[in-house]
Design a protein around this motif. Sequence first.
Motif, PDB file in Angstrom:
ATOM      1  N   SER A  23       0.410   6.883  16.180  1.00  0.00           N
ATOM      2  CA  SER A  23       1.606   7.399  16.849  1.00  0.00           C
ATOM      3  C   SER A  23       2.102   6.473  17.956  1.00  0.00           C
ATOM      4  N   ARG A  24       1.175   5.834  18.652  1.00  0.00           N
ATOM      5  CA  ARG A  24       1.599   4.940  19.744  1.00  0.00           C
ATOM      6  C   ARG A  24       2.399   3.760  19.209  1.00  0.00           C
ATOM      7  N   PHE A  25       1.965   3.216  18.067  1.00  0.00           N
ATOM      8  CA  PHE A  25       2.711   2.096  17.485  1.00  0.00           C
ATOM      9  C   PHE A  25       4.070   2.577  16.957  1.00  0.00           C
ATOM     10  N   GLU A  26       4.081   3.776  16.355  1.00  0.00           N
ATOM     11  CA  GLU A  26       5.353   4.333  15.871  1.00  0.00           C
ATOM     12  C   GLU A  26       6.328   4.532  17.022  1.00  0.00           C
ATOM     13  N   LYS A  27       5.832   5.123  18.107  1.00  0.00           N
ATOM     14  CA  LYS A  27       6.703   5.433  19.247  1.00  0.00           C
ATOM     15  C   LYS A  27       7.241   4.178  19.897  1.00  0.00           C
ATOM     16  N   ARG A  28       6.452   3.091  19.832  1.00  0.00           N
ATOM     17  CA  ARG A  28       6.928   1.835  20.421  1.00  0.00           C
ATOM     18  C   ARG A  28       8.134   1.289  19.650  1.00  0.00           C
ATOM     19  N   GLY A  29       8.238   1.684  18.379  1.00  0.00           N
ATOM     20  CA  GLY A  29       9.349   1.209  17.548  1.00  0.00           C
ATOM     21  C   GLY A  29       8.911   0.264  16.452  1.00  0.00           C
ATOM     22  N   LEU A  30       7.594   0.117  16.290  1.00  0.00           N
ATOM     23  CA  LEU A  30       7.096  -0.728  15.194  1.00  0.00           C
ATOM     24  C   LEU A  30       7.214   0.032  13.874  1.00  0.00           C
ATOM     25  N   LYS A  31       7.371  -0.725  12.803  1.00  0.00           N
ATOM     26  CA  LYS A  31       7.541  -0.117  11.485  1.00  0.00           C
ATOM     27  C   LYS A  31       6.264  -0.274  10.664  1.00  0.00           C
ATOM     28  N   LEU A  32       5.767   0.829  10.146  1.00  0.00           N
ATOM     29  CA  LEU A  32       4.568   0.803   9.301  1.00  0.00           C
ATOM     30  C   LEU A  32       4.969   0.394   7.890  1.00  0.00           C
ATOM     31  N   CYS A 137       5.384  -1.698   1.479  1.00  0.00           N
ATOM     32  CA  CYS A 137       6.481  -0.806   1.105  1.00  0.00           C
ATOM     33  C   CYS A 137       7.756  -1.244   1.809  1.00  0.00           C
ATOM     34  N   ASP A 138       8.794  -1.333   1.016  1.00  0.00           N
ATOM     35  CA  ASP A 138      10.097  -1.709   1.549  1.00  0.00           C
ATOM     36  C   ASP A 138      10.935  -0.433   1.622  1.00  0.00           C
ATOM     37  N   TYR A 139      11.369  -0.044   2.816  1.00  0.00           N
ATOM     38  CA  TYR A 139      12.199   1.162   2.929  1.00  0.00           C
ATOM     39  C   TYR A 139      13.186   0.991   4.082  1.00  0.00           C
ATOM     40  N   PRO A 140      14.289   1.707   4.042  1.00  0.00           N
ATOM     41  CA  PRO A 140      15.321   1.503   5.059  1.00  0.00           C
ATOM     42  C   PRO A 140      14.838   1.904   6.456  1.00  0.00           C
ATOM     43  N   SER A 141      15.395   1.245   7.450  1.00  0.00           N
ATOM     44  CA  SER A 141      15.075   1.565   8.848  1.00  0.00           C
ATOM     45  C   SER A 141      16.380   1.927   9.555  1.00  0.00           C
ATOM     46  N   PRO A 142      16.846   3.158   9.364  1.00  0.00           N
ATOM     47  CA  PRO A 142      18.166   3.523   9.887  1.00  0.00           C
ATOM     48  C   PRO A 142      18.260   3.479  11.406  1.00  0.00           C
ATOM     49  N   LEU A 143      17.123   3.504  12.092  1.00  0.00           N
ATOM     50  CA  LEU A 143      17.171   3.490  13.561  1.00  0.00           C
ATOM     51  C   LEU A 143      17.181   2.088  14.156  1.00  0.00           C
ATOM     52  N   ASN A 144      17.159   1.072  13.305  1.00  0.00           N
ATOM     53  CA  ASN A 144      17.063  -0.300  13.818  1.00  0.00           C
ATOM     54  C   ASN A 144      18.162  -0.662  14.810  1.00  0.00           C
ATOM     55  N   TYR A 146      19.310   1.148  17.015  1.00  0.00           N
ATOM     56  CA  TYR A 146      18.965   1.704  18.324  1.00  0.00           C
ATOM     57  C   TYR A 146      17.743   0.994  18.915  1.00  0.00           C
ATOM     58  N   LEU A 147      16.934   0.398  18.033  1.00  0.00           N
ATOM     59  CA  LEU A 147      15.697  -0.250  18.490  1.00  0.00           C
ATOM     60  C   LEU A 147      15.921  -1.684  18.916  1.00  0.00           C
ATOM     61  N   TYR A 148      16.908  -2.345  18.297  1.00  0.00           N
ATOM     62  CA  TYR A 148      17.115  -3.773  18.525  1.00  0.00           C
ATOM     63  C   TYR A 148      18.587  -4.094  18.749  1.00  0.00           C
ATOM     64  N   ALA A 149      18.822  -5.180  19.482  1.00  0.00           N
ATOM     65  CA  ALA A 149      20.168  -5.749  19.568  1.00  0.00           C
ATOM     66  C   ALA A 149      20.428  -6.550  18.289  1.00  0.00           C
ATOM     67  N   PRO A 150      21.682  -6.814  17.967  1.00  0.00           N
ATOM     68  CA  PRO A 150      21.982  -7.513  16.701  1.00  0.00           C
ATOM     69  C   PRO A 150      21.262  -8.851  16.562  1.00  0.00           C
ATOM     70  N   ASP A 151      21.073  -9.575  17.661  1.00  0.00           N
ATOM     71  CA  ASP A 151      20.440 -10.898  17.557  1.00  0.00           C
ATOM     72  C   ASP A 151      18.908 -10.814  17.540  1.00  0.00           C
ATOM     73  N   GLU A 152      18.359  -9.622  17.547  1.00  0.00           N
ATOM     74  CA  GLU A 152      16.901  -9.460  17.513  1.00  0.00           C
ATOM     75  C   GLU A 152      16.394  -9.118  16.117  1.00  0.00           C
ATOM     76  N   LYS A 153      17.286  -8.977  15.172  1.00  0.00           N
ATOM     77  CA  LYS A 153      16.830  -8.559  13.833  1.00  0.00           C
ATOM     78  C   LYS A 153      16.425  -9.754  12.990  1.00  0.00           C
TER      79      LYS A 153
END
Length: 153
Positions: A23-32, A137-144, A146-153
């Motif tokens: 949960s801590r890694f999830e809450k930080r915004g990392l993707k499993l 697993c490849d799956y969409p990250s719709p919150l990206n 909110y998690l990152y600025a455009p130049d951080e992806k």
Amino acid sequence: MERTLVIIKPGTLQRGLAGEIISRFEKRGLKLVAMKMKQLDQKILDVHYAHLKEKPFFPWLCDGMMAAPVILCCWEGFEAVKVVREMAGATNARKAVPGTIRGDYSMSAQENIVHTSDSLENAAIELDRFFTPEDYCDYPSPLNSYLYAPDEK
Ligand code: TYD
């Protein structure tokens, strides 16, 4: 995006803390992107901890890592290797800063909750050690956005 390996150690599972740590890694915004449970054996630990083979604590370390299954996780994110490593905290949990995983959940240098890759190069080697390409697993990250600025992806 970087990928890094986290091993949730047997003692963590036995203490019923696995969910909290994930949960801590999830809450930080990392993707499993990959996860599996596995009983480690001496053969794989000889490779994984080859840099510690001559240390007096090596047999105890291996015993601890084989005491129960581990949970292997691949976390993905911008600068994920460094972020995850810093979330884990110092190897000796008694010296780990409160707020880090080890600083919050452990009093031990050995029973220190998680393994985390220490560099991008080692992350790639370690992920290959435990995962096959089909495990990811490849799956969409719709919150990206909110998690990152455009130049951080
Ligand atoms: P190491 O790779 O040095 O640290 P880290 O896990 O922070 O990358 O050590 C691997 C594991 O070996 C560590 O998580 C726990 C164990 N260990 C001990 O039991 N005693 C020690 O003094 C050290 C340095 C490590």
